[in-house]
Design an enzyme around this catalytic site. Structure first.
Site, PDB file in Angstrom:
ATOM      1  N   CYS A 245      13.994  69.086  39.277  1.00  0.00           N
ATOM      2  CA  CYS A 245      14.609  69.923  38.242  1.00  0.00           C
ATOM      3  C   CYS A 245      16.128  69.980  38.332  1.00  0.00           C
ATOM      4  O   CYS A 245      16.793  70.336  37.364  1.00  0.00           O
ATOM      5  CB  CYS A 245      14.037  71.334  38.321  1.00  0.00           C
ATOM      6  SG  CYS A 245      12.296  71.428  37.854  1.00  0.00           S
ATOM      7  N   PHE A 296       5.020  72.366  32.631  1.00  0.00           N
ATOM      8  CA  PHE A 296       5.874  71.182  32.498  1.00  0.00           C
ATOM      9  C   PHE A 296       5.663  70.429  31.196  1.00  0.00           C
ATOM     10  O   PHE A 296       4.555  70.374  30.661  1.00  0.00           O
ATOM     11  CB  PHE A 296       5.651  70.232  33.679  1.00  0.00           C
ATOM     12  CG  PHE A 296       6.138  70.794  34.996  1.00  0.00           C
ATOM     13  CD1 PHE A 296       7.484  70.970  35.216  1.00  0.00           C
ATOM     14  CD2 PHE A 296       5.240  71.167  35.977  1.00  0.00           C
ATOM     15  CE1 PHE A 296       7.942  71.486  36.420  1.00  0.00           C
ATOM     16  CE2 PHE A 296       5.679  71.688  37.179  1.00  0.00           C
ATOM     17  CZ  PHE A 296       7.038  71.857  37.410  1.00  0.00           C
ATOM     18  N   HIS A 385      19.046  76.010  34.283  1.00  0.00           N
ATOM     19  CA  HIS A 385      17.796  75.270  34.113  1.00  0.00           C
ATOM     20  C   HIS A 385      16.619  76.247  34.213  1.00  0.00           C
ATOM     21  O   HIS A 385      16.473  76.948  35.219  1.00  0.00           O
ATOM     22  CB  HIS A 385      17.646  74.194  35.187  1.00  0.00           C
ATOM     23  CG  HIS A 385      16.277  73.597  35.210  1.00  0.00           C
ATOM     24  ND1 HIS A 385      15.893  72.597  34.349  1.00  0.00           N
ATOM     25  CD2 HIS A 385      15.180  73.883  35.962  1.00  0.00           C
ATOM     26  CE1 HIS A 385      14.635  72.290  34.585  1.00  0.00           C
ATOM     27  NE2 HIS A 385      14.169  73.051  35.560  1.00  0.00           N
ATOM     28  N   ASN A 418       9.263  73.366  30.976  1.00  0.00           N
ATOM     29  CA  ASN A 418      10.168  72.852  31.997  1.00  0.00           C
ATOM     30  C   ASN A 418      10.055  71.332  31.971  1.00  0.00           C
ATOM     31  O   ASN A 418       9.098  70.757  32.473  1.00  0.00           O
ATOM     32  CB  ASN A 418       9.778  73.408  33.369  1.00  0.00           C
ATOM     33  CG  ASN A 418      10.650  72.879  34.495  1.00  0.00           C
ATOM     34  OD1 ASN A 418      11.400  71.918  34.332  1.00  0.00           O
ATOM     35  ND2 ASN A 418      10.562  73.507  35.652  1.00  0.00           N
TER      36      ASN A 418
END
Length: 471
Positions: A245, A296, A385, A418
Site C-alpha cells: 500500500c 481490496f 492512503h 483499497n
C-alpha cells in the site's frame, strides 16, 4: 486565482520592470528590484524566476489590489512587512527546482462489483456454503465502508481457470499469466490518460518508475509498459515490486528525486494492481482472507513528475520534502508470501493502533523540514492512503482532524476500495475536485500546504510535504 488574471498580473509586473530598468542599472541581469513594507519601504533584489512561483504571485495579487499599475516607488511595490517577505523568499530559495506532479491518470478493468452483491457472488463462484463464513464476510463488507470496486476476476476467467476457485491446488503459474497481462494493460491505459492530460508528446518522457505488487517476471513489467507506450529505448527505468500500500507514495518519492537531480527530465510514474494474485476460496483455516475479499480492489494509476514547468504544463502539486521510515520489529504486522497457491496477505489486528502510535512523530518530523512544527493540523490538507476505515479513524482521532479533512481518502475507499499502490492517485484527484468545487462556490479553495501519507509492509511510513497548486 484565474489563469487569465494570473497571466495579466505577471505581464503587468514584467512591463513595470521593463519601464524602470534604465533607472535600476545596479540590478543584475535576470533579477528585479522590489520595494517591501507597509509604511517604510526597503529595497530588495530578487530573481526574475520568482514571478513564476505561486507564493510570489500571491504577493503580486496583493500589490495589484493596493497600487494597481501606479507604484509609488517607481518600481514593483509589495505591501507586506519585511519579516514576512524574508520568510517567503527563504521558502522560494528552497523551492527552486522542486518537482511537481504535472498530470494524473487512472484506469480500471471492466468488472464493477457492487459491495452489496459481493458476498453472494463470491460464495457462488467458489462453491462454498459455510453459513458462518458468509455471515462474517457480510459484516466485514459493511464495516469496510466500500461501496464499489473494479476487479479483473470475471466469469470468463473462472471458466478458463476453474482451479482458481479450488482449495490447495498449485496455481501460481496460471495466476501470473493472468496478472502479468492485466497489470500491463491497465498501466498502459492509465499512463495514456495521464500523458493526454499532460499535453506533451510521449517522446518527452525521460524516466519511468513502475510499481506493482501483483506480478513477478523477468524482464519486469517496466519493459512491457515502455513497449506498450512506445517509449524510447533510452528511457531510464526503475521498478518497485511488492511495496504494498505504500508503493504509490514510495514511487512518487523516487520520481521526485529523479526529476530534481536531472534538469529537464520528465518522469512517468505508473502503478498497477490486481487481486487475482491472491484470489482464493473461503476457508475456516484462513478467516483473515475475508478481510481482503471485503476491502481490496484492482486498477492502475499514473503521474507525470517534473520540475520547472514549461509550455502546456499545469502543475498540480509541488513536492517539497519526502521521507521514509520503518518501524523496527514490525515485519510480521503486514505479512505477504508468494506460494504455489498464489500470494497470501495477513494484516495484524494491531496495525491501526501501531500507525496511530507512530504517525504523529513521523508527520512532525516531515513538517520540521519546512519549519512548520507548530502549525495546526487542521490548517493542512491530508492525502492519506485509505488502508481501511480503522486506519483513517485512528489518524483523524490522533490529530483531532475535522471530518472533512479525510473526505478525499474516504471517498476513494468507498468508490474503489483499497487498490494498494494506486489509491493515492485517486485520493489526489478527489482533493483537486473538492478544491475546485469550493472555488466555484465562491469559497476559499482550502489549505495549499498538506501531507501525502501511506503505510506499507515493514511497517513502513512514506510521507511527502506538498503544496496544492490548484487552490
Amino acid at each position: 486565482m484565474g489563469v487569465f488574471r494570473l497571466q495579466t498580473l505577471v505581464a503587468n509586473a514584467k512591463q513595470l520592470i521593463k519601464l524602470n530598468h534604465k533607472h535600476q542599472k545596479d540590478v543584475p541581469k535576470g533579477h528585479l528590484a522590489v520595494y517591501v513594507g507597509e509604511i517604510q519601504r526597503k529595497r530588495f533584489v530578487v530573481p526574475l524566476s520568482y514571478l513564476d512561483q505561486p507564493l510570489f504571485q500571491d504577493l503580486l495579487r496583493r500589490s495589484e489590489e493596493e497600487f494597481g499599475f501606479n507604484h509609488p516607488m517607481g518600481g514593483l511595490t509589495i505591501p507586506c512587512c519585511e519579516e514576512v517577505f524574508n520568510h517567503l523568499t527563504s521558502q522560494l530559495q528552497n523551492n527552486v527546482g522542486k518537482a511537481s506532479i504535472l498530470a494524473l491518470g487512472k484506469a480500471f478493468p471492466n468488472q464493477l462489483v457492487m459491495q452489496d452483491l459481493l458476498v453472494d457472488g463470491y460464495f457462488k463462484d467458489t462453491n462454498c456454503d459455510d453459513p458462518d463464513l458468509k455471515r462474517k464476510l457480510t459484516r466485514l463488507c459493511k464495516t469496510t465502508t466500500v461501496k464499489t470496486r473494479y476487479v479483473v476476476m470475471s466469469q470468463e476467467i473462472l471458466k478458463e481457470y476453474p482451479e482458481l476457485a479450488l482449495e490447495g491446488l498449485p496455481t501460481v503459474k496460471q495466476r501470473l499469466d493472468i496478472c502479468n497481462k492485466a497489470v500491463t494493460q491497465m498501466a498502459i491505459e492509465a499512463s495514456e490518460s495521464c500523458i493526454k492530460k499532460w499535453g506533451r508528446p510521449v517522446s518527452d518522457i525521460t524516466h519511468l518508475v513502475y510499481v506493482s505488487s501483483s506480478e513477478a517476471r523477468l524482464p519486469g513489467g517496466d519493459i512491457y509498459l515502455a513497449k506498450g507506450l512506445g517509449l524510447s529505448p533510452d528511457t531510464n527505468r526503475v521498478m518497485l515490486y511488492f511495496s504494498g500500500c505504500s508503493g504509490g507514495v514510495a514511487g512518487l518519492r523516487v520520481a521526485k528525486d529523479i526529476a530534481e537531480n536531472n534538469p529537464g527530465s520528465r518522469v512517468l510514474l505508473a502503478t498497477s494492481e490486481t487481486t487475482i494474485i491472491g484470489y482464493k476460496p473461503p476457508s475456516v483455516k484462513r478467516p483473515y482472507d475475508l478481510v481482503g475479499v471485503a476491502l481490496f480492489g484492482d486498477g492502475a494509476g499514473a503521474m507525470i513528475v517534473g520540475s520547472e514547468p514549461v509550455g502546456p504544463e499545469s502543475p498540480l502539486f509541488e513536492l517539497h520534502t519526502a521521507i521514509q521510515n520503518f518501524l523496527p520489529d514490525t515485519e510480521k504486522v503486514i505479512d505477504g508470501r508468494l506460494t504455489e497457491e498464489g500470494i497470501s496477505f495477513r494484516l495484524d489486528r494491531e496495525l491501526p493502533e501501531i500507525i496511530e502510535d507512530n504517525v504523529k512523530g513521523f508527520c512532525d518530523k516531515l513538517l520540521g523540514h519546512f519549519k512548520l512544527e507548530n502549525i495546526g493540523y487542521n490548517n493542512l490538507f491530508w492525502a492519506v492512503h485509505p488502508g481501511g476505515p480503522a486506519i483513517l479513524s485512528r489518524i483523524e482521532k490522533k490529530f483531532d482532524l475535522w471530518p472533512e479533512k479525510l473526505s478525499a481518502s474516504r471517498r476513494a475507499l468507498a468508490d474503489y476500495g483499497n487498490a494498494s499502490s494506486n489509491t493515492i492517485v485517486y485520493v489526489l484527484e478527489y482533493l483537486i475536485e473538492e478544491s475546485l468545487k469550493r472555488k466555484n462556490e465562491g469559497k476559499d479553495g482550502g489549505p495549499d500546504l498538506g501531507l501525502i501519507l501511506a503505510f506499507g509492509p515493514g511497517v513502513t511510513f512514506e510521507g511527502i510535504l506538498t503544496r496544492n497548486l490548484t487552490v
